[in-house]
Design a protein around this motif. Structure first.
Motif, PDB file in Angstrom:
ATOM      1  N   ARG A 241       1.367   4.112  -3.108  1.00 22.41           N
ATOM      2  CA  ARG A 241       0.578   5.308  -2.821  1.00 22.41           C
ATOM      3  C   ARG A 241       1.142   6.546  -3.507  1.00 22.41           C
ATOM      4  O   ARG A 241       0.399   7.368  -4.050  1.00 22.41           O
ATOM      5  N   TYR A 242       2.468   6.681  -3.490  1.00 24.88           N
ATOM      6  CA  TYR A 242       3.067   7.892  -4.081  1.00 24.88           C
ATOM      7  C   TYR A 242       2.906   7.927  -5.593  1.00 24.88           C
ATOM      8  O   TYR A 242       3.081   8.974  -6.221  1.00 24.88           O
TER       9      TYR A 242
ATOM     10  N   GLN B  30       2.898  11.315  -7.638  1.00 28.22           N
ATOM     11  CA  GLN B  30       3.449  12.420  -6.857  1.00 28.22           C
ATOM     12  C   GLN B  30       4.970  12.394  -6.900  1.00 28.22           C
ATOM     13  O   GLN B  30       5.576  11.328  -6.977  1.00 28.22           O
TER      14      GLN B  30
ATOM     15  N   GLU C  80      -4.255   3.556  -4.908  1.00 27.33           N
ATOM     16  CA  GLU C  80      -4.745   3.193  -3.581  1.00 27.33           C
ATOM     17  C   GLU C  80      -5.073   1.695  -3.552  1.00 27.33           C
ATOM     18  O   GLU C  80      -5.846   1.204  -4.379  1.00 27.33           O
ATOM     19  N   LEU C  81      -4.472   0.975  -2.615  1.00 26.03           N
ATOM     20  CA  LEU C  81      -4.730  -0.454  -2.494  1.00 26.03           C
ATOM     21  C   LEU C  81      -6.121  -0.689  -1.919  1.00 26.03           C
ATOM     22  O   LEU C  81      -6.456  -0.193  -0.847  1.00 26.03           O
TER      23      LEU C  81
ATOM     24  N   VAL D 188      -6.305  -2.315  -7.108  1.00 20.71           N
ATOM     25  CA  VAL D 188      -5.964  -0.937  -6.741  1.00 20.71           C
ATOM     26  C   VAL D 188      -6.787   0.053  -7.547  1.00 20.71           C
ATOM     27  O   VAL D 188      -7.234  -0.234  -8.662  1.00 20.71           O
TER      28      VAL D 188
ATOM     29  N   ALA E 196       0.832  -1.214   0.000  1.00 20.69           N
ATOM     30  CA  ALA E 196       0.000   0.000   0.000  1.00 20.69           C
ATOM     31  C   ALA E 196       0.860   1.256   0.000  1.00 20.69           C
ATOM     32  O   ALA E 196       0.593   2.206  -0.759  1.00 20.69           O
ATOM     33  N   ASN E 197       1.904   1.268   0.826  1.00 20.19           N
ATOM     34  CA  ASN E 197       2.793   2.432   0.880  1.00 20.19           C
ATOM     35  C   ASN E 197       3.654   2.542  -0.368  1.00 20.19           C
ATOM     36  O   ASN E 197       3.941   3.644  -0.844  1.00 20.19           O
ATOM     37  N   ASP E 198       4.062   1.399  -0.908  1.00 22.02           N
ATOM     38  CA  ASP E 198       4.918   1.404  -2.100  1.00 22.02           C
ATOM     39  C   ASP E 198       4.242   2.070  -3.290  1.00 22.02           C
ATOM     40  O   ASP E 198       4.908   2.697  -4.126  1.00 22.02           O
TER      41      ASP E 198
ATOM     42  N   ARG F 118      -6.028   7.089  -8.179  1.00 25.40           N
ATOM     43  CA  ARG F 118      -6.488   8.319  -7.542  1.00 25.40           C
ATOM     44  C   ARG F 118      -6.088   9.563  -8.301  1.00 25.40           C
ATOM     45  O   ARG F 118      -6.779  10.586  -8.262  1.00 25.40           O
TER      46      ARG F 118
END
Length: 309
Positions: free
Chosen positions: A263-264, A308, A268-269, A301, A259-261, A304
């Motif tokens: 997100r950027y 970023q 979104e998982l 996923v 999820a963190n990997d 979004r």
């Protein structure tokens, strides 16, 4: 996979779906096309281990090579994941269709047959099959040899994504970047480096409208690390088989970090399931004899927005 050689694993997974359809007691997926598109003769390279250890039980069979192919593939550690991930993906696609999504992009489409068996609610769905030129050429040749007519709305996009971005490949078609899209990316990430996987995810976001969705499969990264040696030993036969046909496993993701990997990147998982969880969902009574492991995962996923910095 060599530049001019079609993916053997794509042939095998297509045949697996057909085997499940006709041999398992209560199939969770109806996909008989692998029997037509992938004759057993095309799987000889994949069958070498089976040939070496097979008995003569199939000598009196009408088609011993086909029987051998079926038995070998049905016993593969990848079989359960191939079947359950396909069902999961098509369930997610069905939900997307109900929301009004009308574009479906299969990245590394291989010998997937969805375009040949679209349900009624998907008749106006635009299907974009993106794959390596060698694999796609073989698939199109087999479709022609079988006398199959491709319906309107199916687009074959030949592209080596190691050399060309998905965005660039789709820009040559009628694909609309402004329309919500459903993407599938099955059986591919384990053959790429982590950097290539992250670049591919970024490319998907770059050509996606917000609200688009992606389903992709991956292998738990712990299998490539020293502490995963015990689990890797159980996986060794499959690893050696795919390596022998020039398609070795290279990398995975850590489920806890996924999820963190992503997100950027603007993703979104929504859900991440291993084979045990998939079998519990689709075959809880174990009627089909599916043998799950916790090393194979499928992630769903949501796009979004733009990646970023």
């Amino acid at each position: 996979m060599e530049d001019q050689v079609a993916s053997t694993t794509s042939l095998a997974t297509s045949r697996m779906r057909a085997i499940h359809t006709r041999r398992d007691p209560q199939p969770i997926l109806h996909d008989p096309w692998g029997d037509r598109l992938v004759p057993a003769s095309l799987l000889v390279a994949f069958l070498n281990p089976a040939v070496a250890h097979s008995s003569s039980d199939g000598e009196n069979s009408e088609d011993p090579l086909a029987d051998l192919a079926d038995d070998f593939l049905r016993a593969s550690p990848a079989y359960t994941n191939v079947i359950t991930r396909s069902r999961y993906t098509e369930d997610a696609l069905s939900e997307a269709l109900a929301r009004g999504v009308r574009q479906y992009v299969l990245i590394g489409a291989g010998f997937d047959s969805y375009a040949l068996r679209r349900p009624a609610q998907a008749r106006d769905l635009q299907v974009f099959e993106v794959d390596h030129p060698a694999t796609q050429a073989l698939k199109r040749r087999r479709i022609a040899e079988c006398g199959i007519t491709i319906e309107t709305g199916v687009h074959f996009v030949a592209a080596d994504l190691a050399k060309e971005g998905l965005d660039a490949a789709l820009s040559k078609t009628t694909f609309s970047k402004s329309a919500p899209t459903f993407f599938s990316w099955l059986g591919v990430t384990m053959y790429l480096t982590r950097a290539a996987n992250m670049a591919a995810l970024k490319s998907i976001v770059a050509c996606s409208a917000p609200g688009s969705e992606l389903v992709f499969s991956y292998i738990d990264q712990k299998l490539f690390e020293p502490q995963g040696a015990a689990e890797a030993a159980l996986f060794e036969e499959l690893e050696q088989t795919v390596k022998s046909v020039g398609e070795p496993f290279i990398s995975g993701f850590h489920p806890a970090d996924l999820a963190n990997d992503i997100r950027y990147l603007g993703l979104e998982l929504v859900e991440d399931l291993n084979d045990f969880q998939l079998v519990e969902r689709y075959d809880p009574a174990g009627v089909n004899g599916l043998k799950p492991t916790d090393r194979s995962h499928i992630a769903r996923v949501l796009v979004r927005g733009a990646a970023q910095k």
